[in-house]
Design a protein around this motif. Structure first.
Motif, PDB file in Angstrom:
ATOM      1  N   SER A  41       0.843  -1.196   0.000  1.00  0.00           N
ATOM      2  CA  SER A  41       0.000   0.000   0.000  1.00  0.00           C
ATOM      3  C   SER A  41       0.873   1.239   0.000  1.00  0.00           C
ATOM      4  O   SER A  41       1.933   1.263   0.636  1.00  0.00           O
ATOM      5  CB  SER A  41      -0.915   0.013   1.228  1.00  0.00           C
TER       6      SER A  41
ATOM      7  N   ARG B  96      -4.828   9.771   8.851  1.00  0.00           N
ATOM      8  CA  ARG B  96      -4.501   8.609   8.032  1.00  0.00           C
ATOM      9  C   ARG B  96      -5.687   8.181   7.171  1.00  0.00           C
ATOM     10  O   ARG B  96      -5.528   7.835   5.999  1.00  0.00           O
ATOM     11  CB  ARG B  96      -4.034   7.459   8.927  1.00  0.00           C
ATOM     12  N   LEU B  97      -6.892   8.200   7.766  1.00  0.00           N
ATOM     13  CA  LEU B  97      -8.072   7.747   7.041  1.00  0.00           C
ATOM     14  C   LEU B  97      -8.396   8.655   5.858  1.00  0.00           C
ATOM     15  O   LEU B  97      -8.745   8.188   4.768  1.00  0.00           O
ATOM     16  CB  LEU B  97      -9.273   7.690   7.998  1.00  0.00           C
ATOM     17  N   LEU B  98      -8.270   9.970   6.065  1.00  0.00           N
ATOM     18  CA  LEU B  98      -8.606  10.936   5.018  1.00  0.00           C
ATOM     19  C   LEU B  98      -7.401  11.333   4.171  1.00  0.00           C
ATOM     20  O   LEU B  98      -7.530  12.186   3.302  1.00  0.00           O
ATOM     21  CB  LEU B  98      -9.211  12.200   5.658  1.00  0.00           C
ATOM     22  N   ASN B  99      -6.254  10.721   4.476  1.00  0.00           N
ATOM     23  CA  ASN B  99      -5.003  11.073   3.789  1.00  0.00           C
ATOM     24  C   ASN B  99      -4.749  12.580   3.886  1.00  0.00           C
ATOM     25  O   ASN B  99      -4.479  13.247   2.891  1.00  0.00           O
ATOM     26  CB  ASN B  99      -5.039  10.633   2.323  1.00  0.00           C
ATOM     27  N   GLN B 100      -4.840  13.097   5.122  1.00  0.00           N
ATOM     28  CA  GLN B 100      -4.636  14.523   5.368  1.00  0.00           C
ATOM     29  C   GLN B 100      -3.433  14.750   6.281  1.00  0.00           C
ATOM     30  O   GLN B 100      -3.442  15.629   7.142  1.00  0.00           O
ATOM     31  CB  GLN B 100      -5.896  15.150   5.955  1.00  0.00           C
TER      32      GLN B 100
ATOM     33  N   LYS C 256      -6.124   9.395  13.728  1.00  0.00           N
ATOM     34  CA  LYS C 256      -6.875   8.431  12.926  1.00  0.00           C
ATOM     35  C   LYS C 256      -7.411   9.075  11.650  1.00  0.00           C
ATOM     36  O   LYS C 256      -7.332   8.498  10.557  1.00  0.00           O
ATOM     37  CB  LYS C 256      -8.034   7.861  13.752  1.00  0.00           C
ATOM     38  N   LEU C 257      -7.979  10.282  11.798  1.00  0.00           N
ATOM     39  CA  LEU C 257      -8.555  10.954  10.636  1.00  0.00           C
ATOM     40  C   LEU C 257      -7.481  11.368   9.631  1.00  0.00           C
ATOM     41  O   LEU C 257      -7.714  11.340   8.420  1.00  0.00           O
ATOM     42  CB  LEU C 257      -9.357  12.179  11.089  1.00  0.00           C
TER      43      LEU C 257
ATOM     44  N   PRO D 238       1.338   7.236   3.155  1.00  0.00           N
ATOM     45  CA  PRO D 238       0.559   8.461   3.132  1.00  0.00           C
ATOM     46  C   PRO D 238       1.412   9.656   2.721  1.00  0.00           C
ATOM     47  O   PRO D 238       2.591   9.747   3.053  1.00  0.00           O
ATOM     48  CB  PRO D 238       0.078   8.596   4.580  1.00  0.00           C
TER      49      PRO D 238
END
Length: 200
Positions: free
Chosen positions: A6, A65-69, A62-63, A9
Motif C-alpha cells: 500500500s 490517516r483515514l482521510l489522507n490529510q 486516525k482521521l 501516506p
C-alpha cells in the motif's frame, strides 16, 4: 502472488484539514482547562476538558490517516499541543498540591534538555529525531495518568482506587519518559560528534 504494498501516506503543506482543526480546538482548550482548574476550581469540568483533549488527540491521528490529510503543520502542531497540555497540567497540579513539585520538575526538565539539542540537528540540516515506540508509550502513560490523578481529587466512591492507578501510570510514564530522554540525548550527542555542520 504477493499483494502490492500500500502506498505510504503523502505529507502535504495543507493548513486547512480536519485533523489540524481538531488540533486547534485542543490548543484553545488549554487556557480553558487552566482557568477551570486554577481559578474556578471546577475540577469536574477541568477533567472533562482533559479527557476531551485526549479523545481528540487520538481522533485527529486516525482521521489524518483515514482521510489522507497528513500535513507538515499537523506533524508539528499535534506534538506541540500534547507537550503544552502536559506542562500546563503538571504546573496546575503542583499549584493545587495534587502532585509533588519534583515530579513536574523531572518531566518538564526532560523536555527542556531535549529542546536544547534541537540546534544540533538544525546546524546539520537534519530534521529532529522521530519519536520512538518507547516515547509513544511514555506519553500514553502520562496522558492516562494525569486524568486519573485529577479524577481522584473528586468526591466519589472510587477516588482511592483511581488515585492508586493514576500514580501507577505516573510512575511508569515518568520512568519511560526519562529513559527515552536519555536515548534522544545520546543520539544527539553522537550526531554532534560524527556529523559535520552543514555548509551555509
Amino acid at each position: 502472488m504477493n499483494p502490492a504494498p500500500s502506498p505510504s501516506p503523502t505529507v502535504s503543506d495543507r493548513i486547512v484539514t480536519v485533523p489540524n482543526a481538531l488540533s486547534i480546538v485542543r490548543l484553545l482548550g488549554v487556557p480553558l482547562f487552566a482557568w477551570l482548574l486554577l481559578v474556578a476550581h471546577a475540577d469536574g469540568w477541568a477533567l472533562a476538558v482533559l479527557m476531551l483533549s485526549g479523545a481528540t488527540d487520538w481522533l485527529d491521528g486516525k482521521l489524518a490517516r483515514l482521510l489522507n490529510q497528513m500535513s507538515r503543520l499537523g506533524s508539528l502542531l499535534d506534538p506541540f499541543v500534547d507537550r503544552l497540555y502536559v506542562v500546563v497540567t503538571l504546573v496546575a497540579f503542583v499549584a493545587r498540591d495534587f502532585l509533588p513539585w519534583w515530579v513536574a520538575a523531572i518531566l518538564i526538565g526532560r523536555d527542556v534538555v531535549l529542546a536544547c539539542t534541537l540546534p544540533i540537528y538544525r546546524r546539520r540540516g537534519l530534521p529532529p529525531p522521530t519519536v520512538i515506540y518507547l516515547g509513544k508509550a511514555a506519553t500514553f502513560a502520562l496522558m492516562c495518568a494525569l486524568p486519573l490523578v485529577l479524577a481522584a481529587q473528586l468526591d466519589w466512591a472510587g477516588a482511592a482506587t483511581v488515585h492508586a492507578f493514576g500514580f501507577a501510570f505516573l510512575v511508569w510514564g515518568t520512568v519511560l519518559y526519562v529513559w527515552t530522554g536519555v536515548i534522544y540525548l545520546a543520539k544527539a550527542l553522537a550526531l554532534a560528534r560524527s556529523a559535520p555542520v552543514a555548509a551555509t
